[in-house]
Structures are given as structure tokens and as C-alpha cells.
Design a protein around this motif. Sequence first.
Motif, short mmCIF file in Angstrom:
data_model
loop_
_atom_site.label_atom_id
_atom_site.label_comp_id
_atom_site.label_asym_id
_atom_site.label_seq_id
_atom_site.Cartn_x
_atom_site.Cartn_y
_atom_site.Cartn_z
N THR A 172 0.86 -1.19 0.00
CA THR A 172 0.00 0.00 0.00
C THR A 172 0.89 1.23 0.00
N HIS A 227 -9.27 7.84 -0.97
CA HIS A 227 -8.88 6.73 -1.83
C HIS A 227 -7.59 6.07 -1.34
N THR A 228 -7.34 4.88 -1.89
CA THR A 228 -6.15 4.10 -1.57
C THR A 228 -5.38 3.83 -2.85
N ALA A 229 -4.04 3.89 -2.76
CA ALA A 229 -3.18 3.58 -3.90
C ALA A 229 -2.29 2.39 -3.54
N ILE A 249 0.20 1.35 -10.71
CA ILE A 249 -0.52 1.83 -9.54
C ILE A 249 -2.00 1.50 -9.71
N ARG A 282 -5.48 2.39 -8.02
CA ARG A 282 -6.08 3.36 -7.11
C ARG A 282 -7.59 3.19 -7.11
N SER A 307 -12.36 3.05 -9.76
CA SER A 307 -11.00 2.55 -9.63
C SER A 307 -10.28 2.68 -10.96
N ASP A 340 -2.90 12.68 -8.72
CA ASP A 340 -4.03 13.02 -7.84
C ASP A 340 -4.74 14.30 -8.30
#
Length: 283
Positions: A35, A42-44, A59, A61, A102, A202
Amino acid sequence: MLESSLDSLQNHALEQFSAWATEPQLTTRPQITQTLNQGSSHTAMLVVADDEASTRSYILRYCNRPSTPLGLSFGQEIACMKLANERGLAPKILWLDIDWQSMVIEFLDESGPVSYEELVALVRSIHSLPPELPPLNLQEQFEHYWQVAIERGHSTSALINPAEPALLSAIKALESESPVTCHNDLTPPNIRRRNQDLVAIDWEYAATGSPHFDMATLCCGWPGIDAGTFALEALGSRFSAQLLHIAIHLYATLNWNWHQAAGESPTCQQSPKTLLQRLEACL
């Protein structure tokens, strides 16, 4: 998000690897290795996979559900990324699922040291993109953060009311200038490199809007930069010292409510009352 739903989301993206727009095409199912970032919205994840020649990194995301998004719409972010990628200013989107919010994007190296001249050039390049995106409605953003913060249990006395006259006047002042394409979050973690060139990541707050507000968000993330000098060089003939001061203090008030909505401690040490007083002094 429930663990089973999270696993389903990740597996859905990885199972679609044959549809990823990689060159050459991947030959094995990608694997998540770590991670990279888990923010409020959000998570990448770092993903590796083999193609015909080597092992490459990407990546993945995705939106954190059921968290309430604090950025602008996912569709708007994608539109801006595609527009910026055509000029080499954003990562290439390799795979996208609108319903799951996503995406898989190219992996970019960390920027390392960024020179003053490089940062000015990046801002100018972003501002020169065609202003095709919907406008940034600062009033709606204030109201959104206000509502989310209240839903999180914050008292209205701990927030800055979106109906404050100073806010309305400041927003009107920024809306009077010619809008440009803005990233609105060019902090150091959101800058990467492709070869030697800077690339912004981003883009969830990107919109058509005030270049001075974009400068305010940038300078907040680069405390070593003199805001007035930098904005003058980046904006050129568009520069207005008064609009910059308004934008800086307006962003400080917006940022206060954002932190409350995100469940994070405000980075600003001033009280909401003081933030409003400083904004009023600029008008």
C-alpha cells in the motif's frame, strides 16, 4: 469498506489485466506488493506484473467506500487526467472502471528535489491546458465539507459557516478573474517524474477556476516558497496581489472545514474566528 468488498474490488481490477492498455501486453496476472497511500478518500497500491520483456510496476487506485468523497467527481478527475496526459502532465490511465471508481495508471518515480523553475513551468503548463472542465464551485465545496463535518459529529461552533459574508465576498472576488485549468492540490507528494519531466498526480480537485486559488493551495504545501514572488512569476500579467491574499486566506478557511470533514486534525493553529478575521482584512 468490508474486507470481502475490498478483496472483490482488488480482484476485479487484477483479473482485467488483459484489458490494461500496457505496451507490450501483460502475460501474467498482476500482484499487489504494498500500500503506497491510504487517504481519506482513496487508496493507492503498488502492483507488479510481467510482460514479454520484463517485470513492470503500476498503480492501482480506488475509492474508499463507504467514505464520503471530499474531492470533485470521479468523472471530472478522469477527464482532466486524460486532458493533461496528452501534454505529458499526468499519468497515463491504463484501465478504468467508473462504477467501482478505480483505475490503473502508469508507475512514476518520486520527483526528488524540485527546482523553483521546474515548479513554475509545471504550473504554467497546467494553466495553459484548454479550460474544458466544469468550474470549481467554491461555495458548493464549503457547503459539502460543512455538511460532512456535521454528519461526523462536529458542532457547528467548531466549523466555519459557508454563509459567512466574508466567504461570499471572497468567492465573488475570485470568480471575477478569467478562469484557467487548475490542479488545486500541487503539494510535494503529488508531483512525480517521467524521465526528467515533472508530472502531477491526484487530480481529484482539478477544475476550471481561479489561478490565484490554485497558487494558494500550492504555496500552502511548499512553505519555503514566497507566495507573492512565486505567483507573480507563474501568473505573469494575470497576477494580482489582492486576489492572492484573498485566495490564501479563503483557502485557509476552506481547509479548516476540510480537515473536520476528513476526520483529521487541522494543520492551522488559528481559530475559525481568527481565520475569518484575516479573510475580512483582505477584502
